[in-house]
Design an enzyme around this catalytic site. Structure first.
Site, PDB file in Angstrom:
ATOM      1  N   LYS A   1       3.182  -2.991   3.963  1.00 22.50           N
ATOM      2  CA  LYS A   1       4.021  -1.799   3.770  1.00 22.50           C
ATOM      3  C   LYS A   1       4.879  -2.008   2.530  1.00 22.50           C
ATOM      4  O   LYS A   1       5.956  -2.587   2.581  1.00 22.50           O
ATOM      5  CB  LYS A   1       4.897  -1.580   5.011  1.00 22.50           C
TER       6      LYS A   1
ATOM      7  N   GLU B   1       6.415  -6.003   5.218  1.00 22.74           N
ATOM      8  CA  GLU B   1       7.094  -5.057   4.323  1.00 22.74           C
ATOM      9  C   GLU B   1       7.987  -5.756   3.310  1.00 22.74           C
ATOM     10  O   GLU B   1       9.153  -6.050   3.582  1.00 22.74           O
ATOM     11  CB  GLU B   1       7.941  -4.069   5.155  1.00 22.74           C
TER      12      GLU B   1
HETATM   13  P1  13P Z   1      11.685   4.913   4.409  1.00 23.53           P
HETATM   14  O1  13P Z   1      10.331   5.610   4.372  1.00 23.53           O
HETATM   15  O2  13P Z   1      12.823   5.832   4.717  1.00 23.53           O
HETATM   16  O3  13P Z   1      11.884   4.029   3.220  1.00 23.53           O
HETATM   17  O4  13P Z   1      11.665   3.960   5.676  1.00 23.53           O
HETATM   18  C1  13P Z   1      10.572   3.248   5.975  1.00 23.53           C
HETATM   19  C2  13P Z   1      10.963   1.977   6.625  1.00 23.53           C
HETATM   20  O5  13P Z   1      10.518   1.677   7.708  1.00 23.53           O
HETATM   21  C3  13P Z   1      11.858   1.056   5.921  1.00 23.53           C
HETATM   22  O6  13P Z   1      11.877  -0.178   6.542  1.00 23.53           O
END
Ligand code: 13P
Length: 340
Positions: free
Chosen positions: A222, A180
């Site tokens: 992500k 991510e």
């Molecule tokens: P949000 O969808 O609230 O951005 O959170 C996702 C997430 O796991 C952030 O690390």
């Protein structure tokens, strides 16, 4: 494919199965405190359990939720009736995952406000333990901020390097890494800048993943969507968001990776869905080779959190609100959401 890799690929593909996506319920104790504070609930272990158990016990949600990202505490926790939280999920065919980073900290030598994510020390041992407890995938979030003098290439480099080290350790341990790199939407920047920074970040992330021998077939990405900064007056609409987002991926993401699961990043509920649907449709039009799905925290939880308000009598309403967010987000991911 080695058996380890084929198992990782199977898990990654299940997480992005048609019509399904991921619930991010891995808020750290500090972040969940803010969420609970917004509804005047004290941040105790029992409140965190009650809230999350309510989500996990929502009947029908498993039709839309393939996996749930948990915080360390929840992975080890039992429900009120002593059932392990992990079993609440696996009994419904939902795959448990675990957030393994130790948070984003101020980057020494970086530009003002830049962050680097910590948590590599001792990670190998933690991953083996998490797998034993039942996790099958993991998440590490890197944060890239856009400002007058940021991001610096140093910030992108160190975060990409850490993401790749984490991902390699995950694959070794038999956990699917969700990688991510979040380019924050906060700020007054244009969508052009967001696209440029997102593409530069993804390019470095996949360069590091390749150097460090992470197999794209056994991982998921992500990312943020490419959107205008929140403080922009004329923010770009969904069709432009979709075009720029899909283009940034086509330029940088290997075709062999099974899927891309978006974070919601603080977008309001409607934007999080409308943008997702536009991206999904653009992906089909551009013959994008990956599943395009969701891994939403706030995008799925804001409505049920508010409906619950910490009151036992509100549990049915909160579960209905959660199910509805899941249903709509799934519809958007499949291109079937009716835009009003
Ligand atoms: P949000 O969808 O609230 O951005 O959170 C996702 C997430 O796991 C952030 O690390």
């Amino acid at each position: 494919m080695t058996s380890n890799l084929s198992e990782l690929a199977a898990t990654a593909n299940s997480l992005v199965a048609p019509a399904k996506g991921i619930l991010a319920a891995d808020e750290s104790t500090g972040t969940i405190a803010k969420r609970l504070e917004s509804i005047n609930v004290e941040n105790t272990e029992s409140a965190r359990r009650t809230y999350r158990e309510m989500l996990f016990r929502t009947e029908g949600a498993a039709d839309y939720v393939s996996g749930v990202i948990l915080f360390d505490e929840t992975l080890r926790q039992t429900a009120a009736d002593e059932t392990p939280m992990v079993n609440l999920l696996t009994d419904q065919g939902i795959i448990p995952g675990i957030k393994v980073d130790a948070g984003a900290k101020s980057l020494a030598g970086g530009s003002s406000g830049e962050l680097v994510t910590e948590g590599l020390d001792g990670l190998r041992e933690r991953l083996f333990e998490y797998r034993q407890i039942g996790a099958r995938f993991a998440k590490w979030r890197a944060v890239i901020t856009i400002g007058n003098a940021s991001p610096t290439s140093a910030c992108i480099d160190v975060n990409a390097h850490a993401l790749a080290r984490y991902a390699a350790l995950c694959q070794e341990a038999g956990l699917v890494p969700i990688v991510e790199p979040e380019v924050l939407m906060e700020g007054g920047h244009s969508i052009e800048t967001a696209e440029e920074v997102t593409e530069a970040t993804l390019r470095e992330v996949f360069r590091q993943l390749s150097i460090q021998n992470v197999n794209p077939e056994g991982m998921l990405l992500k990312p943020n969507m490419v959107v205008s900064g929140y403080d922009q007056l004329n923010r770009a609409r969904a069709t432009e968001v979709a075009e720029r987002t899909v283009r940034a991926f086509l330029h940088t993401v290997p075709a062999s990776m099974p899927g891309i699961v978006f974070l919601s990043g603080g977008q309001n509920d409607e934007d999080a869905i409308v943008n997702l649907q536009a991206i999904a449709k653009r992906g089909v039009a551009m013959r994008a080779p990956w599943e395009l799905s969701y891994s939403y925290g706030r995008g799925l939880q804001a409505a049920p959190l508010k409906a619950w308000g910490g009151k036992p009598e509100n549990v049915p309403a909160a579960q209905a609100a959660f199910l509805e967010r899941c249903r709509l987000t799934s519809a958007a991911r499949s291109g079937a959401y009716a835009v009003t």
